[in-house]
Write a protein that holds these residues in place. Structure first.
Motif, PDB file in Angstrom:
ATOM      1  N   THR A   1      -6.410   1.859  10.806  1.00  0.00           N
ATOM      2  CA  THR A   1      -5.089   2.018  11.434  1.00  0.00           C
ATOM      3  C   THR A   1      -4.405   3.276  10.913  1.00  0.00           C
ATOM      4  O   THR A   1      -3.790   4.015  11.672  1.00  0.00           O
ATOM      5  N   GLY A   2      -4.543   3.514   9.616  1.00  0.00           N
ATOM      6  CA  GLY A   2      -3.983   4.734   9.034  1.00  0.00           C
ATOM      7  C   GLY A   2      -4.557   5.982   9.667  1.00  0.00           C
ATOM      8  O   GLY A   2      -3.838   6.925   9.976  1.00  0.00           O
ATOM      9  N   ILE A   3      -5.874   5.980   9.886  1.00  0.00           N
ATOM     10  CA  ILE A   3      -6.542   7.120  10.528  1.00  0.00           C
ATOM     11  C   ILE A   3      -5.969   7.330  11.937  1.00  0.00           C
ATOM     12  O   ILE A   3      -5.617   8.447  12.322  1.00  0.00           O
ATOM     13  N   ILE A   4      -5.880   6.242  12.697  1.00  0.00           N
ATOM     14  CA  ILE A   4      -5.361   6.339  14.070  1.00  0.00           C
ATOM     15  C   ILE A   4      -3.920   6.851  14.060  1.00  0.00           C
ATOM     16  O   ILE A   4      -3.574   7.745  14.823  1.00  0.00           O
ATOM     17  N   LEU A   5      -3.098   6.293  13.192  1.00  0.00           N
ATOM     18  CA  LEU A   5      -1.685   6.696  13.153  1.00  0.00           C
ATOM     19  C   LEU A   5      -1.506   8.126  12.666  1.00  0.00           C
ATOM     20  O   LEU A   5      -0.569   8.819  13.089  1.00  0.00           O
TER      21      LEU A   5
ATOM     22  N   LEU B   1       0.841  -1.209   0.000  1.00  0.00           N
ATOM     23  CA  LEU B   1       0.000   0.000   0.000  1.00  0.00           C
ATOM     24  C   LEU B   1       0.870   1.252   0.000  1.00  0.00           C
ATOM     25  O   LEU B   1       0.665   2.172  -0.801  1.00  0.00           O
ATOM     26  N   LEU B   2       1.858   1.288   0.878  1.00  0.00           N
ATOM     27  CA  LEU B   2       2.732   2.463   0.970  1.00  0.00           C
ATOM     28  C   LEU B   2       3.598   2.614  -0.273  1.00  0.00           C
ATOM     29  O   LEU B   2       3.899   3.726  -0.689  1.00  0.00           O
ATOM     30  N   TRP B   3       4.008   1.520  -0.857  1.00  0.00           N
ATOM     31  CA  TRP B   3       4.799   1.575  -2.092  1.00  0.00           C
ATOM     32  C   TRP B   3       3.944   2.151  -3.226  1.00  0.00           C
ATOM     33  O   TRP B   3       4.395   2.983  -4.005  1.00  0.00           O
ATOM     34  N   GLY B   4       2.693   1.717  -3.276  1.00  0.00           N
ATOM     35  CA  GLY B   4       1.814   2.167  -4.362  1.00  0.00           C
ATOM     36  C   GLY B   4       1.299   3.579  -4.201  1.00  0.00           C
ATOM     37  O   GLY B   4       1.177   4.328  -5.173  1.00  0.00           O
ATOM     38  N   TRP B   5       1.010   3.982  -2.962  1.00  0.00           N
ATOM     39  CA  TRP B   5       0.404   5.293  -2.737  1.00  0.00           C
ATOM     40  C   TRP B   5       1.312   6.240  -1.972  1.00  0.00           C
ATOM     41  O   TRP B   5       0.955   7.398  -1.775  1.00  0.00           O
ATOM     42  N   GLY B   6       2.454   5.766  -1.531  1.00  0.00           N
ATOM     43  CA  GLY B   6       3.439   6.611  -0.873  1.00  0.00           C
ATOM     44  C   GLY B   6       3.139   6.868   0.588  1.00  0.00           C
ATOM     45  O   GLY B   6       2.030   6.616   1.067  1.00  0.00           O
ATOM     46  N   LEU B   7       4.139   7.372   1.266  1.00  0.00           N
ATOM     47  CA  LEU B   7       3.974   7.721   2.676  1.00  0.00           C
ATOM     48  C   LEU B   7       2.948   8.828   2.865  1.00  0.00           C
ATOM     49  O   LEU B   7       2.405   8.995   3.957  1.00  0.00           O
ATOM     50  N   GLU B   8       2.667   9.561   1.800  1.00  0.00           N
ATOM     51  CA  GLU B   8       1.650  10.601   1.869  1.00  0.00           C
ATOM     52  C   GLU B   8       0.302  10.000   2.258  1.00  0.00           C
ATOM     53  O   GLU B   8      -0.498  10.624   2.949  1.00  0.00           O
TER      54      GLU B   8
ATOM     55  N   ALA C   1      -0.037   9.731   5.921  1.00  0.00           N
ATOM     56  CA  ALA C   1      -0.267  11.021   6.571  1.00  0.00           C
ATOM     57  C   ALA C   1      -1.714  11.476   6.423  1.00  0.00           C
ATOM     58  O   ALA C   1      -2.240  12.194   7.272  1.00  0.00           O
ATOM     59  N   SER C   2      -2.367  11.048   5.344  1.00  0.00           N
ATOM     60  CA  SER C   2      -3.758  11.434   5.086  1.00  0.00           C
ATOM     61  C   SER C   2      -4.481  10.253   4.422  1.00  0.00           C
ATOM     62  O   SER C   2      -4.729  10.263   3.214  1.00  0.00           O
ATOM     63  N   PRO C   3      -4.818   9.231   5.208  1.00  0.00           N
ATOM     64  CA  PRO C   3      -5.381   8.002   4.639  1.00  0.00           C
ATOM     65  C   PRO C   3      -6.750   8.199   3.997  1.00  0.00           C
ATOM     66  O   PRO C   3      -7.564   8.993   4.472  1.00  0.00           O
ATOM     67  N   THR C   4      -6.963   7.454   2.924  1.00  0.00           N
ATOM     68  CA  THR C   4      -8.266   7.415   2.267  1.00  0.00           C
ATOM     69  C   THR C   4      -8.667   5.948   2.132  1.00  0.00           C
ATOM     70  O   THR C   4      -7.819   5.054   2.086  1.00  0.00           O
ATOM     71  N   LEU C   5      -9.959   5.719   2.081  1.00  0.00           N
ATOM     72  CA  LEU C   5     -10.478   4.355   2.108  1.00  0.00           C
ATOM     73  C   LEU C   5     -10.187   3.558   0.838  1.00  0.00           C
ATOM     74  O   LEU C   5      -9.817   2.390   0.912  1.00  0.00           O
ATOM     75  N   LEU C   6     -10.349   4.152  -0.322  1.00  0.00           N
ATOM     76  CA  LEU C   6     -10.261   3.394  -1.571  1.00  0.00           C
ATOM     77  C   LEU C   6      -8.925   2.664  -1.754  1.00  0.00           C
ATOM     78  O   LEU C   6      -8.933   1.457  -2.049  1.00  0.00           O
ATOM     79  N   PRO C   7      -7.774   3.306  -1.597  1.00  0.00           N
ATOM     80  CA  PRO C   7      -6.519   2.559  -1.758  1.00  0.00           C
ATOM     81  C   PRO C   7      -6.400   1.398  -0.769  1.00  0.00           C
ATOM     82  O   PRO C   7      -5.914   0.311  -1.130  1.00  0.00           O
ATOM     83  N   ALA C   8      -6.855   1.599   0.463  1.00  0.00           N
ATOM     84  CA  ALA C   8      -6.789   0.532   1.460  1.00  0.00           C
ATOM     85  C   ALA C   8      -7.678  -0.642   1.061  1.00  0.00           C
ATOM     86  O   ALA C   8      -7.274  -1.807   1.186  1.00  0.00           O
ATOM     87  N   LEU C   9      -8.862  -0.350   0.562  1.00  0.00           N
ATOM     88  CA  LEU C   9      -9.755  -1.419   0.110  1.00  0.00           C
ATOM     89  C   LEU C   9      -9.209  -2.125  -1.115  1.00  0.00           C
ATOM     90  O   LEU C   9      -9.320  -3.355  -1.231  1.00  0.00           O
ATOM     91  N   ILE C  10      -8.623  -1.373  -2.037  1.00  0.00           N
ATOM     92  CA  ILE C  10      -8.024  -1.996  -3.228  1.00  0.00           C
ATOM     93  C   ILE C  10      -6.959  -2.989  -2.816  1.00  0.00           C
ATOM     94  O   ILE C  10      -6.950  -4.143  -3.261  1.00  0.00           O
ATOM     95  N   VAL C  11      -6.055  -2.569  -1.954  1.00  0.00           N
ATOM     96  CA  VAL C  11      -4.985  -3.465  -1.500  1.00  0.00           C
ATOM     97  C   VAL C  11      -5.584  -4.640  -0.735  1.00  0.00           C
ATOM     98  O   VAL C  11      -5.208  -5.795  -0.965  1.00  0.00           O
ATOM     99  N   GLY C  12      -6.521  -4.374   0.157  1.00  0.00           N
ATOM    100  CA  GLY C  12      -7.128  -5.451   0.928  1.00  0.00           C
ATOM    101  C   GLY C  12      -7.758  -6.507   0.045  1.00  0.00           C
ATOM    102  O   GLY C  12      -7.511  -7.702   0.209  1.00  0.00           O
ATOM    103  N   VAL C  13      -8.572  -6.081  -0.912  1.00  0.00           N
ATOM    104  CA  VAL C  13      -9.236  -7.033  -1.803  1.00  0.00           C
ATOM    105  C   VAL C  13      -8.217  -7.778  -2.672  1.00  0.00           C
ATOM    106  O   VAL C  13      -8.327  -8.991  -2.864  1.00  0.00           O
ATOM    107  N   LEU C  14      -7.206  -7.079  -3.155  1.00  0.00           N
ATOM    108  CA  LEU C  14      -6.198  -7.741  -3.997  1.00  0.00           C
ATOM    109  C   LEU C  14      -5.375  -8.777  -3.239  1.00  0.00           C
ATOM    110  O   LEU C  14      -4.870  -9.717  -3.846  1.00  0.00           O
ATOM    111  N   THR C  15      -5.276  -8.627  -1.907  1.00  0.00           N
ATOM    112  CA  THR C  15      -4.503  -9.612  -1.147  1.00  0.00           C
ATOM    113  C   THR C  15      -5.143 -10.993  -1.158  1.00  0.00           C
ATOM    114  O   THR C  15      -4.486 -11.977  -0.832  1.00  0.00           O
ATOM    115  N   VAL C  16      -6.402 -11.088  -1.555  1.00  0.00           N
ATOM    116  CA  VAL C  16      -7.060 -12.392  -1.613  1.00  0.00           C
ATOM    117  C   VAL C  16      -6.422 -13.291  -2.673  1.00  0.00           C
ATOM    118  O   VAL C  16      -6.597 -14.514  -2.654  1.00  0.00           O
ATOM    119  N   VAL C  17      -5.647 -12.705  -3.556  1.00  0.00           N
ATOM    120  CA  VAL C  17      -4.919 -13.497  -4.557  1.00  0.00           C
ATOM    121  C   VAL C  17      -3.977 -14.500  -3.879  1.00  0.00           C
ATOM    122  O   VAL C  17      -3.843 -15.635  -4.333  1.00  0.00           O
TER     123      VAL C  17
END
Length: 162
Positions: A155-159, A86-93, A96-112
């Motif tokens: 977790t991103g939101i909390i951090l 996730l961080l490699w694809g969307w960066g450390l930025e 700092a300001s998490p959004t749901l869509l990238p997290a869901l994309i990575v989460g769903v893709l991990t089912v591979v």
């Protein structure tokens, strides 16, 4: 790799994997849906050094010393690695300001990983095709990995607050 990246991946991965485990616990307690036995994951991984990467039925394979600890440790280590993706694809930025869509994309893709590596390697077939109810198993895997994606976001939101 810079320390901020590594520390962020570790924190995000542990947090997201914990959310995934809490989801599994919720299903087990409220609906009597059993969760993955991580000892079997450890058994599967424990046979790797012997050159055995697939089994007809991991439950019937020879037990491995420390398989429960190995399985749970691998579960969290893999969660950390996927957080790094996730961080490699969307960066450390993103951290700092998490959004749901990238997290869901990575989460769903991990089912591979379970569909094409773990389940076939443990004897369940590609995408649980050899299980008694493959579509149910597939849906459970997809929901578990979606919960991991939600966990990345939460977790991103909390951090990001700290």
């Amino acid at each position: 790799m810079e320390p901020d990246f590594i520390l962020s991946a570790i924190a995000l991965g542990i947090g997201a994997t914990l959310v995934m485990d809490l989801w599994a616990l919720f299903l087990k307690v409220c609906f009597k849906i059993p969760s993955l036995n991580y000892a079997m994951v450890g058994r599967w991984i424990g046979h790797f050094p012997k050159g055995q990467f697939s089994h007809a039925n991991i439950g019937k394979a020879e037990p491995v010393a420390g398989e429960t600890l190995l399985g749970w440790s691998a579960h969290y280590a893999i969660g950390i690695c996927f957080a790094a993706v996730l961080l490699w694809g969307w960066g450390l930025e993103w951290a700092a300001s998490p959004t749901l869509l990238p997290a869901l994309i990575v989460g769903v893709l991990t089912v591979v990983a379970p569909f094409f590596l773990m389940q076939p390697g443990m004897g369940a077939g590609v995408a649980a095709s050899k299980t008694p109810q493959p579509n149910t198993a597939r849906l459970r895997s997809l929901l578990a990995h979606t919960s991991y994606g939600v966990g990345l976001y939460l977790t991103g939101i909390i951090l990001s607050v700290y």
